[in-house]
Design a protein around this motif. Structure first.
Motif, PDB file in Angstrom:
ATOM      1  N   ILE A 108       0.847  -1.195   0.000  1.00  0.00           N
ATOM      2  CA  ILE A 108       0.000   0.000   0.000  1.00  0.00           C
ATOM      3  C   ILE A 108       0.877   1.238   0.000  1.00  0.00           C
ATOM      4  N   GLN A 109       0.543   2.185  -0.887  1.00  0.00           N
ATOM      5  CA  GLN A 109       1.190   3.503  -0.844  1.00  0.00           C
ATOM      6  C   GLN A 109       0.134   4.542  -0.501  1.00  0.00           C
ATOM      7  N   LEU A 110       0.386   5.287   0.568  1.00  0.00           N
ATOM      8  CA  LEU A 110      -0.513   6.366   0.968  1.00  0.00           C
ATOM      9  C   LEU A 110      -0.089   7.629   0.219  1.00  0.00           C
ATOM     10  N   ARG A 111      -0.955   8.044  -0.708  1.00  0.00           N
ATOM     11  CA  ARG A 111      -0.650   9.204  -1.537  1.00  0.00           C
ATOM     12  C   ARG A 111      -1.824  10.176  -1.458  1.00  0.00           C
ATOM     13  N   GLU A 112      -1.709  11.157  -0.574  1.00  0.00           N
ATOM     14  CA  GLU A 112      -2.812  12.089  -0.331  1.00  0.00           C
ATOM     15  C   GLU A 112      -2.289  13.521  -0.319  1.00  0.00           C
ATOM     16  N   LYS A 113      -2.279  14.133  -1.483  1.00  0.00           N
ATOM     17  CA  LYS A 113      -1.702  15.457  -1.661  1.00  0.00           C
ATOM     18  C   LYS A 113      -2.510  16.557  -0.973  1.00  0.00           C
ATOM     19  N   ALA A 114      -3.823  16.324  -0.764  1.00  0.00           N
ATOM     20  CA  ALA A 114      -4.689  17.379  -0.235  1.00  0.00           C
ATOM     21  C   ALA A 114      -4.644  17.480   1.288  1.00  0.00           C
ATOM     22  N   LEU A 115      -4.073  16.501   1.958  1.00  0.00           N
ATOM     23  CA  LEU A 115      -4.043  16.508   3.416  1.00  0.00           C
ATOM     24  C   LEU A 115      -2.917  17.396   3.947  1.00  0.00           C
ATOM     25  N   SER A 116      -3.185  18.046   5.079  1.00  0.00           N
ATOM     26  CA  SER A 116      -2.123  18.763   5.779  1.00  0.00           C
ATOM     27  C   SER A 116      -1.169  17.735   6.385  1.00  0.00           C
ATOM     28  N   ILE A 117       0.006  18.165   6.809  1.00  0.00           N
ATOM     29  CA  ILE A 117       0.963  17.229   7.398  1.00  0.00           C
ATOM     30  C   ILE A 117       0.385  16.537   8.631  1.00  0.00           C
ATOM     31  N   PRO A 118      -0.236  17.269   9.575  1.00  0.00           N
ATOM     32  CA  PRO A 118      -0.830  16.569  10.733  1.00  0.00           C
ATOM     33  C   PRO A 118      -1.912  15.572  10.332  1.00  0.00           C
ATOM     34  N   GLU A 119      -2.743  15.929   9.358  1.00  0.00           N
ATOM     35  CA  GLU A 119      -3.781  15.017   8.880  1.00  0.00           C
ATOM     36  C   GLU A 119      -3.161  13.792   8.210  1.00  0.00           C
ATOM     37  N   PHE A 120      -2.125  14.031   7.429  1.00  0.00           N
ATOM     38  CA  PHE A 120      -1.432  12.949   6.726  1.00  0.00           C
ATOM     39  C   PHE A 120      -0.827  11.970   7.733  1.00  0.00           C
ATOM     40  N   ILE A 121      -0.193  12.500   8.770  1.00  0.00           N
ATOM     41  CA  ILE A 121       0.425  11.655   9.793  1.00  0.00           C
ATOM     42  C   ILE A 121      -0.635  10.839  10.526  1.00  0.00           C
ATOM     43  N   ASN A 176       6.770  12.033   1.187  1.00  0.00           N
ATOM     44  CA  ASN A 176       7.048  12.745   2.429  1.00  0.00           C
ATOM     45  C   ASN A 176       7.766  11.876   3.461  1.00  0.00           C
ATOM     46  N   VAL A 177       9.066  12.090   3.609  1.00  0.00           N
ATOM     47  CA  VAL A 177       9.863  11.331   4.566  1.00  0.00           C
ATOM     48  C   VAL A 177       9.448  11.657   5.994  1.00  0.00           C
ATOM     49  N   GLU A 178       9.099  12.921   6.236  1.00  0.00           N
ATOM     50  CA  GLU A 178       8.664  13.342   7.572  1.00  0.00           C
ATOM     51  C   GLU A 178       7.458  12.521   8.036  1.00  0.00           C
ATOM     52  N   VAL A 179       6.497  12.348   7.161  1.00  0.00           N
ATOM     53  CA  VAL A 179       5.299  11.568   7.488  1.00  0.00           C
ATOM     54  C   VAL A 179       5.657  10.100   7.697  1.00  0.00           C
ATOM     55  N   ALA A 180       6.548   9.586   6.865  1.00  0.00           N
ATOM     56  CA  ALA A 180       6.977   8.188   6.996  1.00  0.00           C
ATOM     57  C   ALA A 180       7.618   7.940   8.360  1.00  0.00           C
ATOM     58  N   ILE A 181       8.441   8.865   8.809  1.00  0.00           N
ATOM     59  CA  ILE A 181       9.102   8.723  10.110  1.00  0.00           C
ATOM     60  C   ILE A 181       8.090   8.838  11.246  1.00  0.00           C
ATOM     61  N   ALA A 182       7.242   9.857  11.178  1.00  0.00           N
ATOM     62  CA  ALA A 182       6.282  10.117  12.255  1.00  0.00           C
ATOM     63  C   ALA A 182       5.266   8.995  12.415  1.00  0.00           C
ATOM     64  N   SER A 183       4.930   8.333  11.328  1.00  0.00           N
ATOM     65  CA  SER A 183       3.916   7.274  11.374  1.00  0.00           C
ATOM     66  C   SER A 183       4.514   5.881  11.513  1.00  0.00           C
ATOM     67  N   ASN A 184       5.846   5.803  11.497  1.00  0.00           N
ATOM     68  CA  ASN A 184       6.558   4.528  11.521  1.00  0.00           C
ATOM     69  C   ASN A 184       6.137   3.638  10.354  1.00  0.00           C
ATOM     70  N   ALA A 185       5.931   4.257   9.197  1.00  0.00           N
ATOM     71  CA  ALA A 185       5.616   3.506   7.982  1.00  0.00           C
ATOM     72  C   ALA A 185       6.819   2.656   7.577  1.00  0.00           C
ATOM     73  N   ASP A 186       6.598   1.736   6.670  1.00  0.00           N
ATOM     74  CA  ASP A 186       7.668   0.821   6.262  1.00  0.00           C
ATOM     75  C   ASP A 186       8.629   1.422   5.252  1.00  0.00           C
ATOM     76  N   GLY A 187       8.257   2.579   4.688  1.00  0.00           N
ATOM     77  CA  GLY A 187       9.150   3.212   3.735  1.00  0.00           C
ATOM     78  C   GLY A 187       8.523   4.393   3.044  1.00  0.00           C
ATOM     79  N   VAL A 188       9.184   4.839   2.002  1.00  0.00           N
ATOM     80  CA  VAL A 188       8.756   6.027   1.267  1.00  0.00           C
ATOM     81  C   VAL A 188       9.010   5.814  -0.219  1.00  0.00           C
ATOM     82  N   HIS A 189       8.187   6.467  -1.037  1.00  0.00           N
ATOM     83  CA  HIS A 189       8.428   6.467  -2.478  1.00  0.00           C
ATOM     84  C   HIS A 189       8.702   7.902  -2.896  1.00  0.00           C
ATOM     85  N   VAL A 190       9.830   8.130  -3.570  1.00  0.00           N
ATOM     86  CA  VAL A 190      10.217   9.489  -3.948  1.00  0.00           C
ATOM     87  C   VAL A 190      10.211   9.655  -5.463  1.00  0.00           C
ATOM     88  N   GLY A 191       9.763  10.825  -5.900  1.00  0.00           N
ATOM     89  CA  GLY A 191       9.779  11.161  -7.311  1.00  0.00           C
ATOM     90  C   GLY A 191      11.015  11.937  -7.678  1.00  0.00           C
TER      91      GLY A 191
END
Length: 217
Positions: free
Chosen positions: A39-52, A74-89
């Motif tokens: 699963i990739q969480l991709r939500e451009k419309a959310l604020s950072i707190p909402e995204f986290i 967003n690496v910041e969100v990945a760290i804050a949520s303890n997600a398994d990783g990040v996808h970067v463009g």
């Protein structure tokens, strides 16, 4: 989180525009029930707190199913949520920067539309390549299109697995039979469906057939 190329087999990218009265967490769980492998969480419309907050909630669900959760950009969100990783463009932080921030245990995917970009991502430590779009995209209307031949060149240029993304549906997924991909990423092909679990199961069977056929060629 355990990760290998099988994790990329059927890769779901979220999009809140397809909620149709359901929560994002509910949609994700339905996709997991159907057999989604990442699963990739991709939500451009959310604020950072909402995204986290959303990422933390979904992280609990994906953890129950043993499926990796990747955060888009967003690496910041990945760290804050303890997600398994990040996808970067190509316009986000580099793979090297992401790896430095996340550590060696996390999964890092990188978008590549050329052989040069793919090789650079691998050299910098990416775990997989995301490439496309081949058919156009509902979520990225300005996305640059590539041909299946170009996709195969990109996939063949690196040793890490490549997943294709962009406008993929049950109607066109068989176009990738005979290709070098290791997985397919979808958005509306599952999340726009009334029965997400069933749509996911159907796509899983299609991808499984394609990948098995590709190995035999």
């Amino acid at each position: 989180m355990y990760f290998n190329e099988k994790s990329l087999m059927l890769y779901a990218i979220t999009d809140c525009s397809w909620l149709n009265g359901r929560t994002l967490a509910k949609q994700v769980e339905e996709a997991l029930i159907g057999g989604i492998t990442m699963i990739q969480l991709r939500e451009k419309a959310l604020s950072i707190p909402e995204f986290i907050a959303e990422a933390k909630m979904i992280r609990q669900i994906t953890k129950e199913y043993g499926v990796p959760l990747i955060i888009n950009d967003n690496v910041e969100v990945a760290i804050a949520s303890n997600a398994d990783g990040v996808h970067v463009g190509q316009n986000d932080v580099s793979v090297i920067e992401a790896r430095t921030m996340l550590g060696k245990e996390k999964i890092i995917g990188a978008t590549a539309k050329t052989v040069r970009q793919a090789r650079m991502a691998e050299e910098q430590g990416a775990d997989y390549i995301g490439s496309g779009t081949v058919f156009g995209s509902d979520t990225k209307t300005n996305a640059i299109k590539i041909t299946i031949e170009q996709l195969n060149e990109i996939a063949s240029s690196v040793t890490i697995p490549t997943v294709v993304v962009g406008g993929i549906s049950k109607d066109n997924i068989n176009k990738f039979y005979g290709s070098n991909i290791k997985g397919v990423a979808v958005v509306s092909a599952i999340f726009a469906c009334d029965n997400i679990a069933r749509a996911t199961r159907d796509l899983y069977q299609d991808v499984e057939t394609i990948l098995q056929g590709n190995k035999q060629e």
